[in-house]
Structure formats: C-alpha cells, structure tokens
Enzyme design. Structure first.
Site, short mmCIF file in Angstrom:
data_model
loop_
_atom_site.label_atom_id
_atom_site.label_comp_id
_atom_site.label_asym_id
_atom_site.label_seq_id
_atom_site.Cartn_x
_atom_site.Cartn_y
_atom_site.Cartn_z
N SER A 14 0.86 -1.18 0.00
CA SER A 14 0.00 0.00 0.00
C SER A 14 0.89 1.23 0.00
O SER A 14 2.07 1.14 0.39
CB SER A 14 -0.89 0.00 1.25
OG SER A 14 -1.54 1.25 1.43
N TYR A 54 -2.69 -0.86 10.51
CA TYR A 54 -2.69 -1.26 9.11
C TYR A 54 -1.45 -0.72 8.41
O TYR A 54 -0.77 -1.44 7.66
CB TYR A 54 -3.95 -0.74 8.42
CG TYR A 54 -4.06 -1.15 6.97
CD1 TYR A 54 -4.43 -2.43 6.62
CD2 TYR A 54 -3.77 -0.25 5.94
CE1 TYR A 54 -4.51 -2.82 5.28
CE2 TYR A 54 -3.85 -0.62 4.61
CZ TYR A 54 -4.22 -1.90 4.28
OH TYR A 54 -4.29 -2.28 2.96
#
Length: 272
Positions: A131, A144
């Site tokens: 990401s 996360y």
C-alpha cells in the site's frame, strides 16, 4: 503466459478477484484462495480453501497446486484486512496481533511454503500487495500502516536474497481503491468516547474519497505488468494516486508531506 501457474490469496472479491481474472485472461492457469469452506470456480479461476493464519493450511494450498501442476510460477500475496479509522490506543494487543497475523505473517507463511519449490525449479516471482501506507504514515490507521511498512521491508530484503536464484520478490502499492475492503474492516475493540466524533469524521472522509477512487482493475493491471516484466522493479505504484504519492514522498520536503496528510484528512493543526 500459457502454462504459467499462479496462486493468489484472498481472491474471492476486490483486488484479489480482479487480479485472478486478469491473470487468467492473460493466459495463466490461476488458483485463487478463500477462507470459505466450499470454494468453487469463479470463471477461469479455480478456488482453493486457505487460511493464511495457519501454517498447515498454507502448506496444504501450495502442496495442492504442486500436485496438480508440478510447479508454481507466481504467488500473489493479497489476503488482508484493516481496522476502521481509529486511534491506535483503541485497539488491543490481541487486535494488533490479529492484523499482523494475516497481513504480514500470512504473507511470510505463504512465502516460506513456496520458496523451496521455486528454488528447485530455478525460477518464480512473488508479488506482495502492499500500500502507499507502506511508505507514508496514516493517522488513525497505525496498525494497518505498520503491517504494510513491514510488507515492504520484508519484500525488498528478501528480493536481494533470492534474485540470484532466479526468484524475484516485488511490492505492489495501491492508494485508495474502490472495493468492499473498507466495509469489511474491523471496528476497534477498545473504543474510547473521546475519539468518537473524530472516528465518525474520518470514516466519512474515507468514504468521500472512495467515491472517486479507481477500481481494483488498476491494481490487477499493475500485477500483470510486474509479473511479466523482463527487468522488474522492486516497487510498483498501482494507480494515479499511488504514483503521485510516491513522487511526493521522494521529492517533496518532509514538512510539506506531513502538512498535506493532515490537510487531506482534515485534522486540526498540531499544538507544538
């Protein structure tokens, strides 16, 4: 890509499903995975049962693909989940362990299971779905973001170890992608009243941004590019937003990036 064998974790929806279908269209023989008890074929993709938090399940999935085909040419580690925007202190250590067990250690389990076979065949490619939060901070998504930083560090280090054996390990880094991932994120398990209004505002902001976000197909195309590149890069930005964030992180002053993150999320100015 005919006769190339691919295995994709978390392929029942979103990025994983789009990637599986795109690779199948490109000629790969594709096996996707799901935690469902009775997986079935999705188009040209054969679905297998897999729980990436289980060593035995990871080994069994790899063994099944090898039993059918005798080789695995491409592993895409996509399985993962998030915690809805919340302060870091609103998640227990148990919740922190759970997200790392899937997002990071799940990738490690699958990689450990497949690398010995790729070594024997003298080739292979492992693509890990990271990401932009693997190189940028994300306030109120600390856990996360931490897993994606870990994915990036592990992948780059491992690539140096394996490239002389004919194996490459690459990271695909999307930005906001319009999928059901946000809807499936866990709520923090230790919510604090003092963060209630902020949580609501951040959730609303994320939903607003996702309305204009690119779909998972942009990630699928990036995966195909990385899987087939003759001279692959270590990191691939997936989508226009991710590419822009990569350039900003690389060339913009840290203070500008910091201010931009807070402005985008509509966070109040720091007190010091």
């Amino acid at each position: 890509m005919n006769n190339k064998i691919a295995l994709i974790t978390g392929a029942s929806s979103g990025i994983g499903e789009s990637t599986a279908q795109r690779l199948a269209q490109a000629g790969y023989t594709v096996h996707g995975t799901t935690r469902a008890a009775s997986p079935s074929a999705q188009g040209k993709v054969d679905m297998l049962t897999l729980d990436v938090t289980s060593d035995d399940s990871a080994e069994a999935a790899i063994a099944e693909v090898l039993r059918r085909h005798g080789r695995i040419d491409l592993l895409v580690n996509n399985a993962g989940f998030g915690v809805a925007p919340a302060a870091a202190e609103e998640s227990s250590l148990e919740q922190a362990r759970a997200i790392f067990d899937t997002n990071f250690f799940g990738m490690v389990r699958m990689t450990r299971a497949v690398v010995p076979h790729m070594r024997k065949q003298g080739s292979g490619r492992i693509l890990n779905i990271g990401s932009v939060l693997g190189f940028l901070p994300m306030p109120y998504m600390a856990l996360y973001s931490a897993t994606k930083h870990a994915v990036a560090g592990y992948s780059e280090s491992l690539d140096h170890e394996l490239r002389t054996l004919g194996i490459r390990v690459l990271v695909i880094e999307p930005g906001y992608i319009k999928t059901s991932f946000d809807a499936n994120s866990l709520d923090p398990d230790l919510p604090l009243a003092m963060y209630g209004a902020l949580r609501a505002a951040l959730n609303a902001r994320v939903k607003e941004v996702l309305l204009t976000a690119q779909g998972p197909d942009v990630v699928a195309e990036t995966v195909l590019q990385a899987a087939t590149a003759a001279h692959p890069k270590l990191r691939y930005a997936a989508g226009t937003l991710a590419a822009r964030m990569r350039l900003l992180r690389r060339f913009a002053p840290a203070s500008l990036v910091d201010a931009g993150i807070r402005k985008d999320l509509r966070l109040e100015a720091a007190r010091s």
